[in-house]
Design an enzyme around this catalytic site. Structure first.
Site, PDB file in Angstrom:
ATOM      1  N   ASP A  15       0.849  -1.191   0.000  1.00  0.00           N
ATOM      2  CA  ASP A  15       0.000   0.000   0.000  1.00  0.00           C
ATOM      3  C   ASP A  15       0.888   1.246   0.000  1.00  0.00           C
ATOM      4  O   ASP A  15       1.646   1.480   0.953  1.00  0.00           O
ATOM      5  CB  ASP A  15      -0.899   0.017   1.239  1.00  0.00           C
ATOM      6  CG  ASP A  15      -2.015  -1.005   1.169  1.00  0.00           C
ATOM      7  OD1 ASP A  15      -2.162  -1.673   0.118  1.00  0.00           O
ATOM      8  OD2 ASP A  15      -2.750  -1.141   2.171  1.00  0.00           O
ATOM      9  N   ASN A  45      -4.520  -8.626   4.346  1.00  0.00           N
ATOM     10  CA  ASN A  45      -5.088  -7.919   5.501  1.00  0.00           C
ATOM     11  C   ASN A  45      -5.961  -8.852   6.346  1.00  0.00           C
ATOM     12  O   ASN A  45      -5.868  -8.866   7.582  1.00  0.00           O
ATOM     13  CB  ASN A  45      -5.950  -6.740   5.037  1.00  0.00           C
ATOM     14  CG  ASN A  45      -5.131  -5.604   4.461  1.00  0.00           C
ATOM     15  OD1 ASN A  45      -3.904  -5.583   4.580  1.00  0.00           O
ATOM     16  ND2 ASN A  45      -5.801  -4.656   3.818  1.00  0.00           N
ATOM     17  N   THR A 218     -22.932  -4.443   5.330  1.00  0.00           N
ATOM     18  CA  THR A 218     -22.363  -3.419   6.203  1.00  0.00           C
ATOM     19  C   THR A 218     -22.985  -2.078   5.817  1.00  0.00           C
ATOM     20  O   THR A 218     -23.120  -1.755   4.634  1.00  0.00           O
ATOM     21  CB  THR A 218     -20.829  -3.377   6.089  1.00  0.00           C
ATOM     22  OG1 THR A 218     -20.452  -3.180   4.727  1.00  0.00           O
ATOM     23  CG2 THR A 218     -20.211  -4.669   6.597  1.00  0.00           C
ATOM     24  N   ASP A 245      -8.387   6.406   9.930  1.00  0.00           N
ATOM     25  CA  ASP A 245      -8.075   5.826   8.622  1.00  0.00           C
ATOM     26  C   ASP A 245      -8.887   4.532   8.497  1.00  0.00           C
ATOM     27  O   ASP A 245      -8.697   3.597   9.277  1.00  0.00           O
ATOM     28  CB  ASP A 245      -6.568   5.528   8.539  1.00  0.00           C
ATOM     29  CG  ASP A 245      -6.141   4.975   7.190  1.00  0.00           C
ATOM     30  OD1 ASP A 245      -7.019   4.675   6.356  1.00  0.00           O
ATOM     31  OD2 ASP A 245      -4.922   4.840   6.970  1.00  0.00           O
ATOM     32  N   ASP A 251     -11.670  -5.407   5.886  1.00  0.00           N
ATOM     33  CA  ASP A 251     -10.968  -6.699   5.866  1.00  0.00           C
ATOM     34  C   ASP A 251     -10.891  -7.283   7.283  1.00  0.00           C
ATOM     35  O   ASP A 251     -11.055  -8.489   7.479  1.00  0.00           O
ATOM     36  CB  ASP A 251      -9.559  -6.529   5.294  1.00  0.00           C
ATOM     37  CG  ASP A 251      -9.567  -5.850   3.938  1.00  0.00           C
ATOM     38  OD1 ASP A 251     -10.519  -6.072   3.167  1.00  0.00           O
ATOM     39  OD2 ASP A 251      -8.624  -5.084   3.637  1.00  0.00           O
ATOM     40  N   ALA A 281      -9.900  -0.852  14.394  1.00  0.00           N
ATOM     41  CA  ALA A 281      -9.012  -0.669  13.240  1.00  0.00           C
ATOM     42  C   ALA A 281      -9.101   0.745  12.658  1.00  0.00           C
ATOM     43  O   ALA A 281      -8.092   1.299  12.226  1.00  0.00           O
ATOM     44  CB  ALA A 281      -9.333  -1.710  12.167  1.00  0.00           C
TER      45      ALA A 281
HETATM   46  O1  RIB Z   1      -9.142  -3.168   1.832  1.00  0.00           O
HETATM   47  C1  RIB Z   1      -8.000  -2.372   1.895  1.00  0.00           C
HETATM   48  C2  RIB Z   1      -7.008  -2.850   0.906  1.00  0.00           C
HETATM   49  O2  RIB Z   1      -7.514  -2.642  -0.387  1.00  0.00           O
HETATM   50  C3  RIB Z   1      -5.710  -2.108   0.941  1.00  0.00           C
HETATM   51  O3  RIB Z   1      -4.785  -2.656   1.861  1.00  0.00           O
HETATM   52  C4  RIB Z   1      -5.252  -2.172  -0.490  1.00  0.00           C
HETATM   53  O4  RIB Z   1      -4.156  -2.992  -0.693  1.00  0.00           O
HETATM   54  C5  RIB Z   1      -6.446  -2.668  -1.283  1.00  0.00           C
HETATM   55  O5  RIB Z   1      -6.316  -3.974  -1.654  1.00  0.00           O
END
Ligand code: RIB
Length: 331
Positions: A15, A45, A218, A245, A251, A281
């Site tokens: 990222d 993630n 969601t 953030d 995820d 998170a």
């Molecule tokens: O869901 C977040 C993710 O989406 C980020 O970490 C980025 O890599 C994208 O895949």
């Protein structure tokens, strides 16, 4: 007896994150912060989120033979994830270009790289992982053919959880395996492909008509709705926190839910726990760095692992917390 609580099949990205005052509109240039590079990708993630919560977790993914690939492998191992299924080479590691605004919302563009080379054959070759896993989860940053092969390789008695992000129409074979299909409103619209109806209960009905055994929608500030084919629709309240953030929070939600389902919790119970994981998170920057331990989740609700809320007097659940909830588009 399963060796793994959760097998995640999915993407792993580096990222590349820039914080901005305002995310740019079409044709616009904005200045942002210094560049930060974090381990990410929806599959990676999920695996880190589950591992950090204490789930015995394995990841089936593909990264490049490069520095970003090593960053991702290090992050998985630090979270206790078994990386025996992480394949190396074939293309550079996937990249996600991410801008984050002061409200914590993000915009993401993904270059799949090695994720696009995770093939159905790779899935077939990982048969022993599937047989050893109680729950298998996937997303859509890998080829759809590969996801189809995942559902064909599920062991008898295992459970499949899909977050179809980024969304696209899904074959009936994949939809029928989902238990649950986890979507936000945008993803629901793409999957259903026609007008959705007015309420989340209508959306759930439209999604269930396509074949999944259960659905989790969601709803951002409004929490989530869980719906089972043969069961009631249950609203899960959001958990109020101050968002910094939202990257990766969806995820973490999915991973936590998948893990708790494997512990035989009901869908509503698992979703309520997952909402607390997602809420922690969003209070921290980055994706994998922001994911909580089980102790941190318990602290959010004021109940420590092993505590009996009835005797400690501490308040469990998600009531009474102030601020910003798990957001709908937080993936
Ligand atoms: O869901 C977040 C993710 O989406 C980020 O970490 C980025 O890599 C994208 O895949």
């Amino acid at each position: 007896m399963y060796d793994y609580d959760l097998l995640v099949v999915g993407s792993a990205n580096a990222d590349l994150v820039i914080r901005v005052e305002r995310r740019p509109a079409a044709g616009e240039t904005v200045l942002g912060s210094d560049l930060a590079v974090h381990p990410g990708g929806k599959g990676a993630n999920q695996a880190v989120a589950a591992g950090r919560l204490g789930a015995r977790t394995a990841l089936l993914a593909r990264v490049g033979d490069d520095g970003h690939g090593r960053l991702l492998l290090d992050s998985q191992r630090a979270a206790g994830v078994d990386t025996v299924g992480v394949l190396v080479g074939g293309a550079p590691t996937g990249i996600a270009l991410i801008t984050v605004d002061p409200s914590g919302d993000n915009s993401i563009v993904v270059s799949p790289g090695a994720n696009g080379r995770l093939t159905p054959e790779d899935v077939r070759a990982a048969g022993s992982l599937f047989h050893a896993s109680r729950v298998v989860s996937a997303q859509l940053e890998i080829p759809l053919d590969t996801v189809v092969e995942v559902v064909r390789n599920l062991a008898a008695g295992s459970r499949f959880v899909l977050n179809p992000s980024p969304p696209r129409p899904l074959p009936a074979e994949v939809l029928a395996a989902c238990d649950p299909l986890i979507v936000n409103e945008h993803e629901a619209r793409v999957i259903v492909g026609t007008a959705l109806g007015d309420s989340p209960e209508d959306w759930a009905a439209a999604l269930l008509a396509l074949g999944p055994r259960s659905v989790v929608i969601t709803l951002g500030a409004d929490g989530a709705l869980v719906a089972e084919r043969a069961g009631a629709r249950v609203r899960i309240p959001s958990v109020k926190v101050e968002a910094v953030d939202t990257t990766g929070a969806g995820d973490a939600f999915t991973a936590a839910l998948a893990w708790r389902l494997g512990r035989r919790e009901s869908l509503a119970e698992a979703a309520a726990y997952a909402a607390r994981v997602g809420a922690v998170a969003v209070t921290r920057p980055g994706a994998q760095e922001s994911f909580p331990t089980a102790e941190e989740v318990a602290a959010l609700s004021g109940v420590l692992p092993g505590d009996d809320p009835a005797t400690t007097g501490r308040k469990g659940g998600s009531e009474g917390l102030a601020g910003e909830p798990l957001r709908g588009e937080s993936r």
